[in-house]
Design an enzyme around this catalytic site. Structure first.
Site, PDB file in Angstrom:
ATOM      1  N   ASP A   1      68.249  31.365  21.166  1.00 44.03           N
ATOM      2  CA  ASP A   1      69.518  32.047  21.379  1.00 44.03           C
ATOM      3  C   ASP A   1      70.547  31.223  20.615  1.00 44.03           C
ATOM      4  OD1 ASP A   1      71.584  33.653  22.096  1.00 44.03           O
ATOM      5  OD2 ASP A   1      71.034  33.772  24.207  1.00 44.03           O
TER       6      ASP A   1
HETATM    7  C1  BGC Z   1      73.436  36.072  23.150  1.00 37.53           C
HETATM    8  C2  BGC Z   1      72.272  36.755  22.468  1.00 37.53           C
HETATM    9  C3  BGC Z   1      72.715  37.298  21.136  1.00 37.53           C
HETATM   10  C4  BGC Z   1      73.273  36.165  20.307  1.00 37.53           C
HETATM   11  C5  BGC Z   1      73.736  36.573  18.941  1.00 37.53           C
HETATM   12  C6  BGC Z   1      74.142  35.081  22.244  1.00 37.53           C
HETATM   13  O1  BGC Z   1      75.354  34.682  22.804  1.00 37.53           O
HETATM   14  O2  BGC Z   1      73.001  35.442  24.321  1.00 37.53           O
HETATM   15  O3  BGC Z   1      71.744  37.758  23.281  1.00 37.53           O
HETATM   16  O4  BGC Z   1      71.662  37.958  20.505  1.00 37.53           O
HETATM   17  O5  BGC Z   1      74.393  35.604  20.978  1.00 37.53           O
HETATM   18  O6  BGC Z   1      74.891  37.325  19.008  1.00 37.53           O
END
Ligand code: BGC
Length: 734
Positions: free
Chosen positions: A265
């Site tokens: 993540d």
């Molecule tokens: C989220 C993810 C997301 C990523 C990219 C993170 O803050 O938890 O689900 O895909 O950001 O935007």
């Protein structure tokens, strides 16, 4: 004559050039097996080129191998629309004018359809949009389990039941990947709250892990064949999930043989040694999770960049570890951008709108409908009040990373005006909230008392009131990076509903949210509808269901409790939820959602699997093909289902299993099969469903085996977890 000579010379030059050119390298030859191409590409790469592939080069892309013509990898959120382009190295919008997408309903709504065919159509449509936008990875679906109604991201997930989430995520993934775009199932694992998500350490039994929190991920890998997976922010048993040896090496890549790519993540990596050795493949978003500001830290300083190269060069980490990561990344590239006959995709078209609309229509759940208050046919009323900010607020924006820039969005108000005639509809906001931001609450500017009074006046003067409220994807209202702080409706909506009821009893409450809420006014309201975040086709779908051109058939993918402490996660002390800021213990263990409510005999407001229709269904008695089964058998159950009303409709029938006498605790019932049956008014169908005896197993943490304990099991057909129609007893032999 001269012209012909020139042509001949040219032809000779071209053919002799071709004859001299070396053979196409294996990795570029898409007629070759993927594994051969992977090995060939790997053998041509330098150490530096390999390391470069393991980390980001921008907010949403990672390196290819320019020298060899191996493309960069481009990613996008996910999970219910393809996100707008953002700047190379900031979260600011890139301000492109060609990136306004179709917004599909959020995944709670997809789950509420109980319809795997629709999940496939959804996956195909969003996959095509991602492909057209030249994305290689779509960051979705989300399959974290609904443990508490406070979780800010439940709207991005598929509810509280692992079986339901698995059955719907598999076709979604297959649909996406058929466009040569990798789905990225997330967040692996146990990201069940946003509170302290970056560091909270989750502790739970192996049994709860395997029975509740892992099955949807396992199905995504083993049945969906997903090409990538995203680690979660939190810790599990002391290690961050993005480099967690048990989750990534032992379970994902060991037990499930996952051959794809593990992506962090954004900002989920914390340590080079662990990131290198514990199964992470691509590091994204380090030092910023979207909330913190940029630092001087560059992409070359990522844990899996220079510091990783150093460990490889010194021999502290063997090159075989790097090669495994690069093989996975190359494999994904050969499955996506270098697959050969890659479809072209398409963006914002009628087929996608139709898919979005069907999911929205089939996902809306009718919770209450006293004396057939609904549907309200067009033309019946001339003075209709629509009240509530969610009737006009854009619900495709907000919520965090899943926010969308859309080509169009039909609001509930527009949908209702369309059906009932704009001249017959008066709108009053009733309350107002600030703009959509994550991480902050922005106070609204309007005078709230004035809005409240105006709404009550509008309600008094109307023949019928549609109240469209709920949560709104703002911080702490169904949004990333914060949980809700209360189970009640926010912004004084409970008071407003009560005041409206005093002046007009003809009230329909439409809740737009991805979470359950308390309903202290429920008894007095004749009709209530759960309308989720429905995407571009929101107003059309909603107005269709309200006016009866669409017969509702959605069922709840999670339990609506009467109050917060009715939920298993909240039945214990703070260590169970939200934890003490360092650790958290899932004290309800395997009894999540209806497993808790049913086993502990807590009466819900609305049970899991519940939803009304404008028609009625009669269930016949369930029977099984045999009485006694071996552990390897399949139980074939059947029963009749009759549409006994006057309207065509659909019913999601459910089969639950229980083992009344077992040596370990077993939930009162567990969903083992379901099917959405479409029936014309008066029509009867025999419903046949299969349940593998092996699916009746529990996870034995002592032997680390799924175990079917011989003895009696009860299989029941049901309209919801709270409405069992009949049961059949079967026996499983040792
Ligand atoms: C989220 C993810 C997301 C990523 C990219 C993170 O803050 O938890 O689900 O895909 O950001 O935007």
């Amino acid at each position: 004559m001269i012209k012909i000579r020139k042509l001949l010379i040219l032809l000779w030059a071209v053919t002799s050039l071709q004859a001299q050119s070396p053979m196409k390298p294996i990795y570029l030859d898409n007629s070759q097996p993927v594994e051969k191409r992977v090995e060939d590409a790997l053998s041509r790469m330098t150490l530096e080129e390999k390391v470069a592939m393991c980390h980001a080069q921008s907010k949403f892309s990672s390196h290819g191998v320019p020298r060899l013509g191996i493309p960069e990898i481009w990613m996008s959120d996910g999970p219910h629309g393809v996100r707008e382009e953002i700047e190379w190295d900031s979260w600011g919008a890139a301000k492109w004018t060609n990136d306004s997408c179709t917004a599909f309903p959020a995944l709670t709504c997809l789950a509420a359809t109980f319809n795997p065919d629709l999940a496939h159509a959804y996956g195909v449509a969003i996959g095509e949009e991602a492909r057209y936008r030249r994305k290689d990875i779509l960051l979705g679906p989300g399959v974290n389990i609904y443990r508490t109604p406070l979780n800010g991201r439940n709207f991005e997930y598929m509810g509280e039941d692992p079986y339901l989430a698995a059955r719907l995520s598999v076709p979604y993934i297959k649909g996406v990947q058929q466009s040569g775009v990798a789905a990225c199932v997330k967040h692996f694992a146990l990201n069940n709250q946003e509170m302290w998500r970056g560091h909270i350490n989750v502790e739970l039994s192996d049994r709860a892990l395997y029975e509740i929190y892992l099955p949807a991920f396992k199905a995504a890998v083993e049945e969906g064949g997903v090409w990538s997976i995203m680690g979660s922010y939190n810790k599990f048993r002391g290690q961050h999930c993005c480099h967690n040896d048990l989750l990534l090496n032992k379970i994902l890549k060991g037990e499930w043989n996952f051959d794809g790519v593990v992506v962090t993540d954004w900002g989920g990596a914390h340590n080079t040694q662990e990131a290198a050795l514990n199964g992470l493949d691509i590091e994204m978003g380090s030092y910023t999770n979207g909330l913190s500001s940029m630092s001087v830290f560059t992409y070359e300083d990522y844990y899996l960049a220079k510091p990783f190269l150093k460990l490889l060069k010194s021999g502290e980490v063997p090159v075989s570890v790097l090669d495994d990561k690069v093989r996975r990344i190359l494999r994904m590239t050969f499955r996506t951008s270098m697959m050969g006959e890659r479809p072209y995709g398409s963006f914002v078209n009628e087929t996608h709108s139709l898919a979005a609309r069907r999911v929205a229509e089939e996902g809306i759940v009718l919770l209450k409908n006293d004396k057939q208050f609904l549907p309200v046919q067009a033309g019946k009323y001339k003075k209709i009040a629509v009240i509530g900010e969610n009737a006009t607020r854009s619900m495709t924006e907000g919520g965090g990373s899943s926010t969308l820039k859309v080509k169009y969005e039909v609001s509930p108000l527009e949908g209702l005006q369309q059906v009932y005639g704009a001249a017959n509809v008066v709108y009053s906001k009733g309350y107002s909230t600030g703009p959509s931001v994550y991480g902050r609450v922005i106070a609204p500017k309007e005078n709230q008392q004035k809005l409240f009074d105006e709404a009550v006046k509008t309600a008094r003067e109307a023949e019928i009131v549609f109240f469209v409220g709920g949560l709104n994807k703002n911080h702490e209202q169904d949004c990333e990076a914060g949980d809700r702080t209360s189970y009640n409706l926010p912004f004084g909506q409970d008071d407003l509903i009560r005041e409206i009821l005093k002046v007009n009893k003809n009230l329909v409450v439409v809740l737009v949210s991805g979470n359950a809420v308390a309903m202290p006014w429920l008894k007095e309201v004749p009709a209530v509808m759960q309308a989720w975040y429905l995407g571009s086709e929101s107003g059309n779908a909603l107005a269709g269901v309200i006016s009866g051109t669409v017969n509702p058939s959605g069922k709840l993918p999670f339990t609506f409790g009467q109050k917060l402490t009715d939920y298993g996660a909240h039945a214990f002390d703070k260590l169970s939820y939200p934890g003490d800021s360092i650790n958290q213990y899932y004290k309800e263990d395997i009894l999540v959602g209806y497993r808790w409510f049913d086993t502990k005999k807590v009466k819900p407001l609305f049970p899991f699997g519940y939803g009304l229709s404008y028609t009625t269904f009669e269930y016949g008695k369930i029977s099984a093909d045999k009485k006694v089964y071996a552990a390897t058998d399949v139980v074939k159950v059947s029963f009749t289902l009759k549409n006994t009303g006057t309207m065509d409709g659909a019913e999601a029938v459910q089969i639950y299993a229980s083992q009344p006498k077992a040596s370990v605790i077993r939930p009162a019932k567990e969903l083992k099969a379901f099917k959405k049956i479409f029936l014309k008014a008066g029509e009867t169908q025999t419903v046949n469903l299969d349940i593998k005896v092996s699916d009746l197993a529990y996870f034995n943490d002592k032997t680390h085996q799924w175990t079917v304990e011989p003895g009696d099991f009860v299989l029941s057909n049901a309209a919801s977890a709270g409405d069992v129609k009949s049961a059949v007893k079967i026996q499983v032999m040792p």
